[in-house]
Scaffold this motif. Structure first.
Motif, short mmCIF file in Angstrom:
data_model
loop_
_atom_site.label_atom_id
_atom_site.label_comp_id
_atom_site.label_asym_id
_atom_site.label_seq_id
_atom_site.Cartn_x
_atom_site.Cartn_y
_atom_site.Cartn_z
N VAL A 147 0.87 -1.29 0.04
CA VAL A 147 0.02 -0.13 0.09
C VAL A 147 0.79 1.30 0.05
O VAL A 147 2.07 1.13 0.33
CB VAL A 147 -0.88 -0.03 1.20
N LYS A 148 0.32 2.25 -0.42
CA LYS A 148 0.98 3.74 -0.31
C LYS A 148 1.37 4.05 1.22
O LYS A 148 0.57 3.44 2.01
CB LYS A 148 -0.02 4.67 -1.04
N ARG A 149 2.30 4.89 1.39
CA ARG A 149 2.79 4.98 2.82
C ARG A 149 1.74 5.58 3.60
O ARG A 149 1.63 5.33 4.82
CB ARG A 149 4.11 6.02 2.64
N ASP A 150 0.72 6.36 3.27
CA ASP A 150 -0.32 6.98 4.00
C ASP A 150 -1.35 6.04 4.18
O ASP A 150 -2.24 6.48 5.10
CB ASP A 150 -0.94 8.45 3.32
N LYS A 151 -1.42 4.98 3.59
CA LYS A 151 -2.46 3.79 3.88
C LYS A 151 -2.21 2.71 4.85
O LYS A 151 -3.08 2.22 5.32
CB LYS A 151 -2.82 3.15 2.57
N LEU A 152 -1.00 2.67 5.35
CA LEU A 152 -0.49 1.62 6.20
C LEU A 152 -1.20 1.60 7.46
O LEU A 152 -1.72 0.66 7.95
CB LEU A 152 0.94 1.55 6.32
N ASP A 153 -1.38 2.72 8.24
CA ASP A 153 -1.84 3.01 9.48
C ASP A 153 -3.36 2.62 9.50
O ASP A 153 -3.94 2.25 10.75
CB ASP A 153 -1.41 4.09 10.27
N LYS A 154 -4.00 2.57 8.34
CA LYS A 154 -5.34 2.51 8.25
C LYS A 154 -5.82 0.72 8.12
O LYS A 154 -6.87 0.52 8.13
CB LYS A 154 -5.75 3.05 6.63
N LYS A 155 -4.58 0.10 8.08
CA LYS A 155 -4.86 -1.37 8.14
C LYS A 155 -5.15 -1.68 9.36
O LYS A 155 -4.40 -1.03 10.33
CB LYS A 155 -3.73 -2.14 7.43
N SER A 156 -5.39 -2.71 9.64
CA SER A 156 -5.54 -3.65 11.19
C SER A 156 -4.10 -4.19 11.40
O SER A 156 -3.14 -4.29 10.59
CB SER A 156 -6.45 -4.93 11.03
N GLU A 157 -3.78 -4.28 12.41
CA GLU A 157 -2.60 -4.83 13.07
C GLU A 157 -2.19 -6.42 12.46
O GLU A 157 -1.10 -6.18 11.68
CB GLU A 157 -2.49 -5.02 14.51
N GLU A 158 -3.24 -6.86 12.29
CA GLU A 158 -3.03 -8.19 11.32
C GLU A 158 -2.59 -8.06 10.17
O GLU A 158 -1.60 -8.56 9.42
CB GLU A 158 -4.35 -9.22 11.58
N GLU A 159 -3.36 -7.15 9.35
CA GLU A 159 -2.98 -6.84 7.98
C GLU A 159 -1.69 -6.26 7.61
O GLU A 159 -0.91 -6.30 6.76
CB GLU A 159 -4.14 -5.77 7.29
N ARG A 160 -1.23 -5.26 8.75
CA ARG A 160 0.06 -4.73 8.55
C ARG A 160 1.30 -5.68 8.67
O ARG A 160 2.30 -5.49 8.10
CB ARG A 160 0.14 -3.64 9.78
N GLU A 161 1.10 -6.73 9.38
CA GLU A 161 1.97 -7.76 9.31
C GLU A 161 2.55 -8.47 8.06
O GLU A 161 3.74 -8.52 7.62
CB GLU A 161 1.65 -9.03 10.27
N GLN A 162 1.31 -8.18 7.24
CA GLN A 162 1.52 -8.90 5.77
C GLN A 162 1.53 -7.81 4.70
O GLN A 162 1.21 -7.99 3.39
CB GLN A 162 0.50 -9.94 5.54
N THR A 163 1.77 -6.47 5.23
CA THR A 163 1.56 -5.45 4.18
C THR A 163 3.13 -4.55 4.04
O THR A 163 3.60 -4.15 5.26
CB THR A 163 0.68 -4.42 4.66
#
Length: 408
Positions: A349-365
């Motif tokens: 994802v684009k850098r400004d979208k990362l924190d909009k993901k859930s913690e679980e999703e961020r692990e794989q993003t």
């Protein structure tokens, strides 16, 4: 066959700029997401990146690399580090109160060209500061190389040719006080000068000027090692690399002739390659010609990713002629062979979208256009396809070579 041989796949990333602000979520001074170093390292573990060499690019960033390695090193993610001042940061040896980091150029080539050693005492103090950092960490098993040092003639908006040459040689002199420590070197559009400087140290030379009074350090070191610099009867200091010293010219982007010139310096001269090493057809020819046993691999993250516009991209596919390279995903077309433990490649994802993901999703993003060590398999895949070798052979040979240079 792949699953039976998958144990042979493991990676050692010799170029990870973990001190870069991008891993703190900062891009050009603006905060886009929370720091995510631990997630980056967990993705590296999933991709079988078992060891990583954190790059020191300035005195400050070298200190940061020491701290990051101490904080995040683990049996599953072994973090080592280099200590040195990158050619783009050498202004810190002549400018007081400068924030000399790899992400902070002066953007003024004319200003840089006017710089000189106006205060020898200040320059000596900065060289001593770097030497002390090396000396104080000499017994730390995570300290694996002196670097990143060298020359970069594409980036005079950071520092001048004159200052780069001066402090490449001065840092190499300091390195001789740690005769068995490998080197991590930078060479960009400067092969003739780069080879000439290194050749002086391979052959040995006497320095009668001793402009920054290294005699003090040589006397302090004494005769504890047979290959330390020696003060001759005439007062000159004789410098020569130890015959066991190994050095790697990382992020190689030169010509085939440059490749031969660098390798011919010594049997202990090695080449490091990453995504930027594979942009053009000439780059690919170098990847084909470099002996596998003299090759180390890296991401140089957060930079130097492999992109669709690069000549290397087609080598991520087993059969590129069967695919639309502008649209198709190489994952199910051969790339997954490099990642036995990952069922599906990470999202991006684009850098400004990362924190909009859930913690679980961020692990794989991952963050778009920000490279990570988990992409090591992409680099190895290009080499394997260019050399027409199994990915397992490339990974295994490069792992053994890297451990032989920088330690396991």
């Amino acid at each position: 066959m792949l699953r039976r041989m998958s144990h042979a796949i493991k990676f050692y990333d010799i170029g990870l700029n973990l001190t870069d602000p991008m891993y703190q979520g900062l891009y050009n001074g603006k905060q886009y997401h929370q720091p995510d170093i631990q997630r980056v390292l967990r993705r590296a573990q999933q991709a079988r990146v078992h060891a990583m060499l954190l790059t020191g690019s300035s005195i400050h960033e070298s200190q940061e690399a020491v701290a990051l390695a101490a904080r995040f090193h683990s049996p599953d993610a072994r973090l080592y580090y280099t200590l040195g001042v990158h050619p783009c940061c050498v202004n810190e040896f002549v400018l007081a109160d400068t924030n000399s980091t790899i992400d902070n150029p002066t953007n003024d080539p004319e200003f840089n060209a006017r710089l000189d050693v106006a205060d020898a005492a200040f320059t000596k103090s900065k060289l001593r500061q770097l030497y002390t950092l090396m000396r104080d960490n000499a017994r730390d098993p995570k300290f694996r190389a002196i670097g990143e040092i060298g020359l970069d003639y594409d980036r005079f908006y950071y520092s001048s040719q004159e200052m780069q040459l001066l402090f490449f040689e001065e840092q190499l002199k300091l390195s001789c006080l740690f005769p068995e420590m490998p080197l991590f070197l930078h060479m960009r559009n400067c092969c003739a000068d780069f080879v000439a400087v290194l050749d002086k140290f391979v052959r040995g030379f006497a320095d009668a000027d001793d402009r920054f009074d290294h005699r003090e350090l040589v006397r302090e070191a004494g005769a504890s090692h047979e290959h330390l610099p020696q003060i001759r009867d005439d007062g000159a200091i004789f410098y020569r690399f130890s015959p066991v010293r190994k050095f790697v010219t990382h992020s190689f982007t030169g010509s085939p002739q440059d490749l031969q010139d660098v390798l011919s310096l010594s049997a202990n001269s090695y080449i490091g390659m990453n995504g930027c090493s594979f942009k053009t057809a000439e780059n690919i020819q170098c990847a084909k010609e470099v002996p596998l046993e003299r090759l180390l691999l890296e991401t140089d993250a957060p930079w130097c990713d492999i992109r669709r516009t690069h000549d290397s991209y087609k080598y991520l596919f087993t059969d590129p002629s069967a695919h639309n390279l502008q649209k198709d995903d190489p994952w199910h077309s051969g790339l997954s062979d490099a990642y036995p433990d990952i069922p599906q490649w990470f999202n991006s994802v684009k850098r400004d979208k990362l924190d909009k993901k859930s913690e679980e999703e961020r692990e794989q993003t991952t963050v778009k256009s920000r490279n990570e060590p988990c992409f090591m398999g992409h680099v190895a895949t290009v080499v394997a396809r260019v050399k027409q070798l199994p990915i397992e052979e490339v990974a295994s040979t490069v792992w053994d070579t890297t451990c032989g240079v920088y330690g396991e």
